[in-house]
Design an enzyme around this catalytic site. Structure first.
Site, PDB file in Angstrom:
ATOM      1  N   LYS A 286       0.823  -1.209   0.000  1.00 15.28           N
ATOM      2  CA  LYS A 286       0.000   0.000   0.000  1.00 15.28           C
ATOM      3  C   LYS A 286       0.865   1.270   0.000  1.00 15.28           C
ATOM      4  CE  LYS A 286      -4.142  -2.215   0.985  1.00 15.28           C
ATOM      5  NZ  LYS A 286      -3.619  -3.575   1.063  1.00 15.28           N
TER       6      LYS A 286
HETATM    7  C1  LIG Z   1      -4.150  -4.719   0.463  1.00 19.93           C
HETATM    8  C2  LIG Z   1      -3.326  -5.944   0.395  1.00 19.93           C
HETATM    9  C3  LIG Z   1      -3.587  -6.969  -0.542  1.00 19.93           C
HETATM   10  C4  LIG Z   1      -4.753  -6.917  -1.503  1.00 19.93           C
HETATM   11  O1  LIG Z   1      -4.630  -5.921  -2.490  1.00 19.93           O
HETATM   12  P1  LIG Z   1      -5.909  -5.420  -3.313  1.00 19.93           P
HETATM   13  O2  LIG Z   1      -5.458  -4.240  -4.056  1.00 19.93           O
HETATM   14  O3  LIG Z   1      -6.943  -5.077  -2.250  1.00 19.93           O
HETATM   15  O4  LIG Z   1      -6.356  -6.532  -4.181  1.00 19.93           O
HETATM   16  C5  LIG Z   1      -2.732  -8.056  -0.582  1.00 19.93           C
HETATM   17  N1  LIG Z   1      -1.701  -8.175   0.285  1.00 19.93           N
HETATM   18  C6  LIG Z   1      -1.430  -7.229   1.208  1.00 19.93           C
HETATM   19  C7  LIG Z   1      -0.293  -7.433   2.145  1.00 19.93           C
HETATM   20  C8  LIG Z   1      -2.221  -6.073   1.297  1.00 19.93           C
HETATM   21  O5  LIG Z   1      -1.941  -5.135   2.231  1.00 19.93           O
END
Ligand SMILES: *Cc1c(COP(=O)(O)O)cnc(C)c1O
Length: 471
Positions: A113
């Site tokens: 993120k």
């Molecule tokens: C948010 C997240 C995901 C999922 O990503 P999306 O964009 O919601 O599909 C996968 N792994 C981790 C560690 C995350 O923080």
């Protein structure tokens, strides 16, 4: 470049407007009117660029209302070795069986993120300054999103962050990461309840129109277009790192929940990046796995969403999925509106007649990974490659190995570092294995924590926000 809604009812917006708006006024999601096309000569030129240079080339195609010098400065400040702990920003490594892993998890909160949120924080700061505005972000988090938002916005002058989290429900590491921030614009609120209770309070405050307008409330959720565009960059970067000629094709395997990450891959592919397939990996919450294998989209409610050991994928309604379906239906906003009415009423929809297009024209495939698969994959990678991968990345590696075609180059996106999920890692490889962690995070759990614990009570949260902001 102008931005329109998937439901077709809004006037076109500029990039800056799309950035600040989040959701479109008609309830849809914002998208560029078309995806810019990257020709062979340009792709050849991009191969040798640094991460920040590449980001500039790609993002400037979308952010056409920000002067280039300003955008370059924002990007240079964001994608630096200081922020991402590595000069390459998203370094690529190869497991013994040829599966590549691209690390998106070297940012301040050790999860992918940060890749988008760090840029969003700097873009927000720039736009607010330019327009002489202020914002108060109010959000709910079960872990990763909240900390990424706080680390992106800490110390920014025109933004305050009020982040609600469920009291006692996050990992020690996640809690320490958020609550140890001492910046005066960050307010952590632990609610005596569950994540859904936090989210309900945020929704109630967002729907309190007088309150929302008076305090300039906003959110930073995963449907913000600015986050998607930032993520397109690492698909190009990973492609160049895994190949030595633009004649080659690669596939990406993406641990998925809200469909934000893999949507950026779909956009990169639509722009002309030679991507063979996009492999969607889910955990036990397998709504997307079902769709990409059958064409049936059947979102589940909270009661049918499992709590798993890859918690950031415990999502049963993929908020960014609407953008892909909009492309799949050749930009038919009316049909999108109908389908999402069906979703809102608790039904799903059936696009099984489009399976050929989904799999062949758009290159999608999907697989699912369970707790047992996750444990086995973490242990296997540790035994065979002597490295620890986090539970979400393990779901990706499992699905990549399951779906791999002969000779296919697959890049698995590493969405978090193992250090974030120590308990699960120890369950897989034993308690005696030491889990590496960046030096600057040593002793994180011992730092003083800064949090206000409150009852599950919207009025009390509202009063708290008013007391902090005055008037
Ligand atoms: C948010 C997240 C995901 C999922 O990503 P999306 O964009 O919601 O599909 C996968 N792994 C981790 C560690 C995350 O923080």
């Amino acid at each position: 470049m102008k931005y329109i809604s998937t439901r077709g009812q809004t006037v076109p917006k500029s990039f800056n407007q799309a950035l600040m708006a989040g959701l479109a006024d008609d309830g849809g999601l914002l998208l560029p009117q078309n995806y810019p096309q990257v020709d062979a000569i340009t792709l050849h030129e991009w191969r040798s660029l640094s991460y920040a240079e590449l980001a500039m080339q790609i993002i400037s195609l979308f952010a056409t209302d920000i002067p280039k010098a300003d955008l370059q400065a924002i990007i240079n400040k964001t994608y630096s070795a200081e922020v991402f702990g590595h000069a390459e920003i998203t370094p690529l490594r190869i497991l013994h069986d040829g599966i590549c892993i691209e690390a998106l998890s070297n940012g301040p909160t050790l999860a992918f993120k940060d890749m988008a949120m760090q840029l969003l924080g700097n873009l927000f700061e720039y736009v607010l300054e330019r327009e002489n505005r202020y914002l108060n972000i109010i959000g709910a988090t079960s872990g990763d999103t909240g900390s990424a938002a706080e680390y992106a916005l800490r110390g920014k002058e025109r933004v305050n962050v009020f982040m609600l989290s469920p009291f006692g429900k996050m990992s020690d590491f996640q809690r320490a990461q958020m609550y140890s921030l001492q910046d005066s614009n960050i307010f952590n609120i632990a609610i005596k309840g569950m994540f859904d209770d936090c989210q309900d309070i945020v929704k109630a405050l967002q729907n309190d129109h007088a309150f929302k307008a008076h305090y300039h409330l906003s959110t930073v959720n995963s449907i913000n277009w600015g986050r998607i565009v930032a993520q397109v960059v690492y698909y190009f970067k990973g492609y160049f790192a895994a190949t030595n000629s633009n004649e080659q094709k690669v596939s990406f395997c993406v641990p998925s929940g809200n469909f934000g990450n893999v949507l950026a891959g779909h956009i990169a592919r639509s722009m002309g990046l030679p991507i063979h397939r996009l492999l969607v990996a889910t955990n036990e919450n397998d709504v997307l796995n079902e769709f990409f294998n059958t064409g049936h989209y059947r979102p589940r409610d909270a009661a049918h969403t499992f709590v798993t050991s890859s918690p950031s994928m415990d999502i049963s309604k993929a908020s960014n999925f609407e953008r892909f379906v909009y492309d799949l239906l050749d930009h038919d906003g009316e049909q999108i509106q109908q389908l999402w009415q069906q979703v809102a009423s608790g039904q799903g929809f059936d696009l099984s007649h489009l399976m050929d297009k989904i799999q062949h024209q758009y290159g999608f495939a999907a697989g699912k990974s369970t707790h047992a698969d996750r444990m086995q994959t973490i242990a296997q990678v540790y035994a065979e490659d002597n490295q620890l991968i986090d539970p979400h990345t393990a779901d990706g590696v499992k699905v990549a190995r399951q779906l791999r075609e002969a000779g296919e180059i697959i890049i698995c996106l590493e969405t978090a570092q193992a250090a974030k999920f120590a308990q699960t890692i120890h369950e897989a490889v034993g308690n005696s294995v030491e889990i590496p962690r960046p030096d600057n995070l040593a002793g994180l759990e011992d730092l003083p924590q800064h949090v206000t614990v409150m009852d599950n009570d919207t009025a009390a949260v509202k009063q708290f926000v008013e007391a902090q902001l005055g008037e």
